[in-house]
Write an enzyme that holds these catalytic residues in place. Structure first.
Site, PDB file in Angstrom:
ATOM      1  N   CYS A   1      -8.897   5.829   9.949  1.00  0.00           N
ATOM      2  CA  CYS A   1      -9.149   4.567   9.241  1.00  0.00           C
ATOM      3  C   CYS A   1      -8.121   3.497   9.626  1.00  0.00           C
ATOM      4  CB  CYS A   1      -9.181   4.743   7.730  1.00  0.00           C
ATOM      5  SG  CYS A   1     -10.470   5.854   7.184  1.00  0.00           S
TER       6      CYS A   1
ATOM      7  N   GLN B   1       0.856   6.438   1.214  1.00  0.00           N
ATOM      8  CA  GLN B   1       1.594   7.480   1.941  1.00  0.00           C
ATOM      9  C   GLN B   1       3.070   7.519   1.560  1.00  0.00           C
ATOM     10  OE1 GLN B   1       0.033   9.709   3.572  1.00  0.00           O
ATOM     11  NE2 GLN B   1      -1.906   8.775   4.158  1.00  0.00           N
TER      12      GLN B   1
ATOM     13  N   ASP C   1       0.870  -1.168   0.000  1.00  0.00           N
ATOM     14  CA  ASP C   1       0.000   0.000   0.000  1.00  0.00           C
ATOM     15  C   ASP C   1       0.915   1.228   0.000  1.00  0.00           C
ATOM     16  OD1 ASP C   1      -1.427   2.215   0.800  1.00  0.00           O
ATOM     17  OD2 ASP C   1      -2.574   1.184   2.351  1.00  0.00           O
TER      18      ASP C   1
HETATM   19  N1  C6P Z   1      -5.628   7.704   4.302  1.00  0.00           N
HETATM   20  C1  C6P Z   1      -5.752   9.529   5.881  1.00  0.00           C
HETATM   21  O1  C6P Z   1      -6.199  10.607   6.289  1.00  0.00           O
HETATM   22  P1  C6P Z   1      -7.856   6.298  -0.599  1.00  0.00           P
HETATM   23  O2  C6P Z   1      -8.929   6.790   0.306  1.00  0.00           O
HETATM   24  O3  C6P Z   1      -8.251   5.041  -1.301  1.00  0.00           O
HETATM   25  O4  C6P Z   1      -7.299   7.352  -1.498  1.00  0.00           O
HETATM   26  O5  C6P Z   1      -6.619   5.915   0.354  1.00  0.00           O
HETATM   27  C2  C6P Z   1      -6.786   4.945   1.317  1.00  0.00           C
HETATM   28  C3  C6P Z   1      -5.541   4.780   2.121  1.00  0.00           C
HETATM   29  C4  C6P Z   1      -4.865   3.578   2.058  1.00  0.00           C
HETATM   30  N2  C6P Z   1      -3.736   3.384   2.739  1.00  0.00           N
HETATM   31  C5  C6P Z   1      -3.185   4.342   3.502  1.00  0.00           C
HETATM   32  C6  C6P Z   1      -1.904   4.063   4.219  1.00  0.00           C
HETATM   33  C7  C6P Z   1      -3.838   5.576   3.633  1.00  0.00           C
HETATM   34  O6  C6P Z   1      -3.310   6.513   4.408  1.00  0.00           O
HETATM   35  C8  C6P Z   1      -5.054   5.796   2.935  1.00  0.00           C
HETATM   36  C9  C6P Z   1      -5.814   7.075   3.095  1.00  0.00           C
HETATM   37  C10 C6P Z   1      -6.239   8.993   4.571  1.00  0.00           C
HETATM   38  O7  C6P Z   1      -4.904   8.888   6.499  1.00  0.00           O
HETATM   39  C11 C6P Z   1      -7.730   8.978   4.506  1.00  0.00           C
HETATM   40  S1  C6P Z   1      -8.438   7.847   5.652  1.00  0.00           S
END
Ligand code: C6P
Length: 416
Positions: free
Chosen positions: A374, A212, A209
């Site tokens: 999350c 970040q 993933d």
């Molecule tokens: N974290 C945060 O404020 P999406 O929503 O699909 O673009 O990304 C999801 C996601 C997946 N993995 C990691 C490590 C993330 O940090 C995130 C998104 C945001 O931390 C929104 S919850």
């Protein structure tokens, strides 16, 4: 009080800030925006905004369908953006770059397609305790459907992965090892190449993933030795609604499509179809055309600044932030020291609820996030319900860290 250091990394932050129109905004008269929430979504520079504007004004058309001028231009720009992204993460081929809506959809694609085809009863999937829900729930759903087992690499008190436990978990011969490159809460930068090499020795598939990491540091998917790598455009100066799944071509070729519809087919009969070639096999329906082209512009922008310089800048900012936050009585920051983390600092503040902290800061224009980000199981691991989180990017300054700290002293005054 520590004095604000000057930047050693060569990034011209005032010039960079001028590229982001929103940073000139006052959240109320006389109160400038201090945006410390880039881990949730980054702000967008003018070249990206203008690219979207130009697409809609000058060559809006559906792709891969028309033979008219506008359709040709739109298709060319959409595919050029794919190739820019390929080069950005050093994939071998543009066929390995699948457009998705975001990281979440990219991981779900792997679970729905590769996972359904390859995971069976009692198969083991190794995840970690620091995953975002996006890299937990799809595997929970797959495990429930298939009767597979989920195992977790624990997180140490210092906020790092317990790699000794990984060695034990690999003895279970997992089919998949899936983990985040950088934690969105602890900021921990995980040793991807090392974990991937170990997983490869037992022929496990490796998914990372990169939500970040790709926005903040140079990423080379071949050097990392991963099979799948997922990331989101909106966290890397690009538009919302566009993300990427990188997948090794041999794996993607063998995977069935996960969605059916237009574009993902080569030939359709009344009772069956032949899937299209890569990457279109996984891009059913009209995609986010403007957003993909906008992501290409974001890649150009980040490259023009230099990812290495962005990473060095964030290291300076986070080192300074950790030092300053430590000065505030009652603040506890979670995660490893600055050398081992990206530009993220999640913290608690004595008995004050993180939402109250965020609300007081907001009154001074300081945008931080409060909640579980999350990552509920990770908060459970530290016996927490929520944290406040400041996250930094190329446009942030040490002066903004000072404002955050001033704001926290205000919180202290208000809530004792
Ligand atoms: N974290 C945060 O404020 P999406 O929503 O699909 O673009 O990304 C999801 C996601 C997946 N993995 C990691 C490590 C993330 O940090 C995130 C998104 C945001 O931390 C929104 S919850």
């Amino acid at each position: 009080m520590t004095t604000t250091p000057s930047y050693k990394n060569g990034l011209d932050v005032p010039r960079i800030r001028a590229d982001f129109p929103i940073l000139k905004r006052e959240v109320k008269p006389g109160v400038p925006l201090v945006y410390l929430d880039s881990a949730a979504t980054s702000q967008k520079p003018t070249p990206v905004i203008e690219t979207l504007d130009r697409y809609y004004r000058e060559y809006n058309a559906n792709i891969h369908r028309g033979i008219h001028k506008l359709a040709e231009e739109a298709t060319a720009a959409y595919e050029e953006a794919r190739d820019k992204i390929r080069r950005f993460v050093n994939a071998k081929s543009a066929r390995e770059i699948i457009y998705t809506r975001n990281t979440t959809e990219a991981i779900n694609l792997v679970a729905l397609s590769w996972g359904r085809a390859n995971i069976g009863k009692d198969d083991v999937i190794v995840l970690t305790e620091m995953e975002h829900h996006s890299n937990l729930v799809p595997w929970q759903m797959l495990a429930a459907e298939k009767g597979a087992r989920l195992e977790f690499i624990p997180v140490t008190d210092g906020g790092e992965l317990d790699l000794a436990a990984l060695d034990r978990l690999l003895e279970l011969k997992p089919k998949l090892v899936s983990f985040t490159h950088v934690s969105n809460v602890l900021g921990t930068i995980n040793p991807v190449a090392e974990i991937a090499a170990k997983a490869r020795q037992i022929s496990a598939v490796v998914l990372v993933d990169g939500a970040q990491s790709v926005p903040h540091m140079p990423v080379d998917v071949q050097a990392l030795g991963v099979d799948f790598y997922a990331f989101s455009g909106h966290k890397m100066c690009g538009p919302t609604g566009i993300g990427v799944l990188y997948g090794r071509q041999a794996l993607l070729e063998a995977m069935p499509p996960h969605y059916g519809g237009g574009d993902m087919i080569k030939r359709v009969y009344l009772r069956e179809f032949k899937p299209n070639e890569l990457p279109y096999k996984f891009e059913a329906g009209t995609p986010a055309i403007a957003e993909a082209i906008g992501l290409g512009a974001a890649v150009d922008y980040l490259k023009s600044v230099s990812l290495a310089a962005i990473q060095a800048h964030e290291k300076e900012i986070i080192a300074y932030a950790l030092e300053r936050l430590e000065e505030v009585p009652g603040v506890k920051v979670y995660g490893p020291p600055a050398e081992k983390r990206g530009g993220v600092a999640a913290f608690t503040f004595d008995g004050t609820h993180p939402h109250d902290v965020a609300q007081v800061l907001d009154a001074d224009g300081i945008a931080v996030r409060a909640g579980h980000h999350c990552a509920m199981p990770l908060h459970d691991r530290f016996d927490l319900v929520a944290t406040a989180r400041a996250s930094f990017y190329l446009y942030n300054t040490t002066g903004e860290v000072d404002k955050l700290v001033e704001g926290l002293y205000k919180v202290k005054k208000l809530f004792g």
